[in-house]
Design a protein around this motif. Structure first.
Motif, PDB file in Angstrom:
ATOM      1  N   ILE A 103       0.695  -1.154  -0.055  1.00 32.46           N
ATOM      2  CA  ILE A 103      -0.140   0.011  -0.014  1.00 32.46           C
ATOM      3  C   ILE A 103       0.784   1.318  -0.172  1.00 32.46           C
ATOM      4  N   ALA A 104       0.483   2.121  -0.953  1.00 32.33           N
ATOM      5  CA  ALA A 104       1.372   3.357  -0.930  1.00 32.33           C
ATOM      6  C   ALA A 104       0.331   4.481  -0.166  1.00 32.33           C
ATOM      7  N   ALA A 105       0.914   4.955   0.910  1.00 30.64           N
ATOM      8  CA  ALA A 105       0.305   5.988   1.427  1.00 30.64           C
ATOM      9  C   ALA A 105       0.928   7.594   1.341  1.00 30.64           C
ATOM     10  N   VAL A 106       0.337   8.093   0.060  1.00 29.73           N
ATOM     11  CA  VAL A 106       0.983   9.266  -0.573  1.00 29.73           C
ATOM     12  C   VAL A 106       0.791  10.669   0.234  1.00 29.73           C
ATOM     13  N   ASN A 107       1.809  11.045   0.785  1.00 35.56           N
ATOM     14  CA  ASN A 107       1.487  12.018   1.797  1.00 35.56           C
ATOM     15  C   ASN A 107       1.963  13.580   1.311  1.00 35.56           C
ATOM     16  N   ALA A 127      -3.130  11.624   0.540  1.00 31.28           N
ATOM     17  CA  ALA A 127      -3.516  12.799   1.138  1.00 31.28           C
ATOM     18  C   ALA A 127      -4.218  13.725   0.128  1.00 31.28           C
ATOM     19  N   GLU A 128      -5.155  14.628   0.568  1.00 29.15           N
ATOM     20  CA  GLU A 128      -5.992  15.538  -0.179  1.00 29.15           C
ATOM     21  C   GLU A 128      -5.098  16.332  -1.037  1.00 29.15           C
ATOM     22  N   HIS A 129      -3.893  16.833  -0.401  1.00 29.90           N
ATOM     23  CA  HIS A 129      -3.077  17.700  -1.384  1.00 29.90           C
ATOM     24  C   HIS A 129      -1.940  17.280  -1.937  1.00 29.90           C
ATOM     25  N   ALA A 130      -2.038  15.881  -1.961  1.00 30.15           N
ATOM     26  CA  ALA A 130      -1.051  14.937  -2.845  1.00 30.15           C
ATOM     27  C   ALA A 130      -1.175  15.433  -4.369  1.00 30.15           C
TER      28      ALA A 130
END
Length: 262
Positions: A103-107, A127-130
Motif C-alpha cells: 500500500i502506498a500512503a502518498v503524503n 492525502a488531499e494535497h497530494a
C-alpha cells in the motif's frame, strides 16, 4: 539492518517503510536504492510480515523521485544507483516476485520516480494535497523506471499520454477520478486509512491474498485461457495449506479464522 535514509519497522503483520529524506522531498539517491533493495528482501523473507505500507517522512513529499541535486553534483552517475540491484528504482519498480500486498500512503508530491514507486504498489491512499506526475521530459529525462509503461496500463491512454508528454501534475482528486488512487483522505487520516486497508486485507488468508496477487499480476499479459491454465500450480499449493483448512472450519463454526500463513 543499518538504515540511514529509510525507516523500517514491523508491527502486527504490517511492515512500515518510510523514505526519510524530508529535506530533499524524500528524493532518492543511490544509497537509498541500496537500502530499499535490502528492505524488500527482508519483507519477502519474513513470513510474519503480510502487508507493507510505504510512505514518506513529513507532510510535503511522498517522494520527488530521483534526487536531481545529487545527480547534478555527481555528473555521469545518473543510472549507477540502480545498476546491479534486484528491484531497480527504490528496489521495487523492477521487482516482480513480491506477492504480498503493498500500500502506498502518498503524503504529498509523488513525482517522477516517486510516482513510479506508487504505481508499482497495489493500492494507493492519497492525502488531499497530494500531487502526481511524471515530469522527467521537463528536465531532459524520461520515466524509465516503469512509469511510461505502468501509467498507460492503469488509466485511459489519452490521459496518460497527456500527462507524460507535458510533464503536468494531477491532483489527488484527479487521481481518484482516473482510478489511480483507491481513496483520498485528509492528511491527518492518511496512515489510519492505510492501516484500515491493511487490516481489511489481513481479514483474508495471507496465502490466499498472495496467490490472488500472483495470479492477477502474472496473468495481465496473457490471454484469459492461458492465465487460467497457469493458475493450477497456485491452487495446488494453496489448497494444501493449513489456512485452506482453517477458513472453511472457521466459517462452519461461525468464528473469525486464525490465519497462520502456513
Amino acid at each position: 539492518m543499518d538504515l540511514k535514509f529509510i525507516k523500517y519497522e514491523k508491527r502486527n503483520h504490517i511492515a512500515y517503510i518510510t523514505f526519510n529524506r524530508p529535506e530533499r522531498m524524500n528524493a532518492l539517491h543511490p544509497p537509498c536504492h541500496l537500502e530499499m533493495d535490502s528492505v524488500w528482501d527482508d519483507f519477502v523473507a519474513d513470513k510474519s510480515a503480510w502487508v507493507a505500507i510505504v510512505t514518506g517522512a513529513g507532510d510535503k513529499g511522498f517522494s520527488a523521485g530521483n534526487d536531481l541535486r545529487w545527480t547534478a553534483e555527481n555528473s555521469g552517475q545518473l543510472l549507477t544507483g540502480t545498476i546491479g540491484l534486484k528491484g531497480g528504482f527504490a528496489g521495487i519498480t523492477a521487482r516482480y516476485d513480491i506477492y504480498k500486498p503493498i500500500i502506498a500512503a502518498v503524503n504529498g508530491f509523488a513525482l517522477g520516480g516517486g510516482f513510479e514507486i506508487a504505481l508499482a504498489c497495489d493500492i494507493i491512499i492519497a492525502a488531499e494535497h497530494a500531487r502526481f506526475g511524471l515530469p522527467e521530459p521537463r528536465v531532459g529525462l524520461m520515466a524509465a523506471a516503469g512509469g511510461v509503461h505502468r501509467l498507460p496500463r492503469q488509466i485511459p491512454l489519452k490521459i496518460a499520454m497527456g500527462m507524460m508528454l507535458t510533464g503536468k501534475h494531477i491532483t489527488a482528486a484527479d487521481a481518484l477520478r482516473y482510478g489511480i488512487a483507491n481513496e483520498v483522505v485528509p492528511l491527518k487520516d492518511l496512515m489510519a486509512t492505510a492501516e484500515k486497508w491493511a487490516g481489511e486485507i489481513m481479514e483474508c488468508s495471507p496465502l490466499s491474498v498472495q496467490a490472488t496477487k500472483e495470479a492477477a499480476m502474472s496473468g495481465l499479459g496473457m490471454p484469459v485461457e492461458a492465465a487460467l491454465a497457469k493458475r493450477y500450480d497456485l491452487m495446488s499449493k494453496l489448497f494444501r495449506s493449513k489456512d485452506a483448512i482453517e477458513g472453511p472450519l472457521a466459517f462452519s463454526q461461525k468464528r473469525k479464522p486464525n490465519w497462520t500463513g502456513e
